[in-house]
Scaffold this active site. Sequence first.
Site, PDB file in Angstrom:
ATOM      1  N   ASP A 115      76.074 119.631  71.830  1.00 54.11           N
ATOM      2  CA  ASP A 115      77.071 118.314  71.434  1.00 54.11           C
ATOM      3  C   ASP A 115      76.612 117.964  70.060  1.00 54.11           C
ATOM      4  O   ASP A 115      75.567 118.156  69.436  1.00 54.11           O
ATOM      5  CB  ASP A 115      77.162 117.376  72.714  1.00 54.11           C
ATOM      6  CG  ASP A 115      75.816 116.713  72.843  1.00 54.11           C
ATOM      7  OD1 ASP A 115      74.678 117.066  72.435  1.00 54.11           O
ATOM      8  OD2 ASP A 115      75.884 115.706  73.530  1.00 54.11           O
ATOM      9  N   ASP A 170      75.394 114.806  68.084  1.00 52.42           N
ATOM     10  CA  ASP A 170      74.856 113.470  68.161  1.00 52.42           C
ATOM     11  C   ASP A 170      75.381 112.655  67.101  1.00 52.42           C
ATOM     12  O   ASP A 170      75.316 112.775  65.841  1.00 52.42           O
ATOM     13  CB  ASP A 170      73.541 113.368  68.055  1.00 52.42           C
ATOM     14  CG  ASP A 170      72.672 114.539  68.926  1.00 52.42           C
ATOM     15  OD1 ASP A 170      73.104 114.072  70.298  1.00 52.42           O
ATOM     16  OD2 ASP A 170      72.158 115.532  68.649  1.00 52.42           O
TER      17      ASP A 170
END
Length: 479
Positions: free
Chosen positions: A202, A204
Amino acid sequence: MNRNPDHNTFPNITLKIIETYLGRLPSVNEYHMLKLQTRNIQKITVFNKDIFVSLVKKNKKRFFSDVDTSASEIKDRILSYFSKQTQTYNIGKLFTIIELQSVLVTTYTNILGVLTIKAPNVISSKISYNVTSMEELARDMLNSMNVAVIDKAKVMGRHNVSSLVKNVNKLMEEYLRRHNKSCICYGSYSLYLINPNIRYGDIDILQTNSRTFLIDLAFLIKFITGNNIILSKIPYLRNYMVIKDENDNHIIDSFNIRQDTMNVVPKIFIDNIYIVDPTFQLLNMIKMFSQIDRLEDLSKDPEKFNARMATMLEYVRYTHGIVFDGKRNNMPMKCIIDENNRVVTVTTKDYFSFKKCLVYLDENVLSSDILDLNADTSCDFESVTNSVYLIHDNIMYTYFSNTILLSDKGKVHEISARGLCAHILLYQMLTSGAYKQCLSDLLNSMMNRDKIPIYSHTERDKKHGRHGFINIEKDIIVF
């Protein structure tokens, strides 16, 4: 007795607004509890649901095209949520519905709806870095730190990742370009923009409107997938929120910071996206290696860390002209630990105007001591450093949230000594102070080192507080 008000009891306009919203005549209790919400209720009532449905459909087509759901299903879910109050009689749940609907009607268009219109041209700003030249050096540095002994009996918490992460990443790439004044990224994706060989999961992010963004995104996912989405707040992570699906699968998380903190975070511009300066990220990595859990991660996947380290080393070599010749001078700075009082004294006089730094391992103790000093010039950089810093009478006071590794009884391990030095350098970068000579010596102190076993480590500061969450399906907000 819960009676319905008659039209002569209360001001007709307020009553009519609430009645229209609820789809029924409100009870006396509902009226008195909701009358101060009439402005928000009006905004919700006049909100153009058709335009909103169109925006969500466009978001679905662009970022969630592989999700199997029809346009009519999306519309039904949206209209169902915007009429949910008509079947709700609990005052607490009504307040939650009003609050969340208000966020959608006032912010969604500018935050996520705007992603569907034509984007500005991307300004190509990539520099070609020779990361390969740093891979052997990075491997040597990391090998000397690969000293964690994995306890096979230790139960590790599983981090389940949602299949929607790839869709959200696609959305986030565009979001970072459109909202680059309020949202920046760090971590693997930011390094991927420099070195396409970096693997990332993912994305950040740090942003100044995290809660609003995550609520809007949670509803977008809910309307597209039909899944119940939950937002959680973790007490021991400052201003942190995470979105998970109903099966506790991680979708995205975010740290919220103030605008004044955002303004001082060192950053660089790549393809219309601001990323945290890789120099700053390298210091954070060195700091985090003082955390025993991070060394265990290194032991499990050294190549992942090697790719990141090599990328950041090449960046600082290219940007700051760092020469890797092994000349370390006074690095790492001398560190003496008082295990009873949980304070480490770092001798800083060789590099900075303050002669020493008192590093507290308990945040509450530091806060108390700062009050006793009667000093009001401390700097709080929130989750960027997880610490305040104060310089008073030529002494720096700060908090270190990680473990301190010991190489022998009462002796700070050089991995932690470097982590403490990096923590001080983060302050220098954030305050535009001198740091390049210190950075050069710190990085060179990591070269040609033998492995030193860990004798023991201090415990992390225990954080207290309750978990908060927003459950959209159950109309609950607990913070």
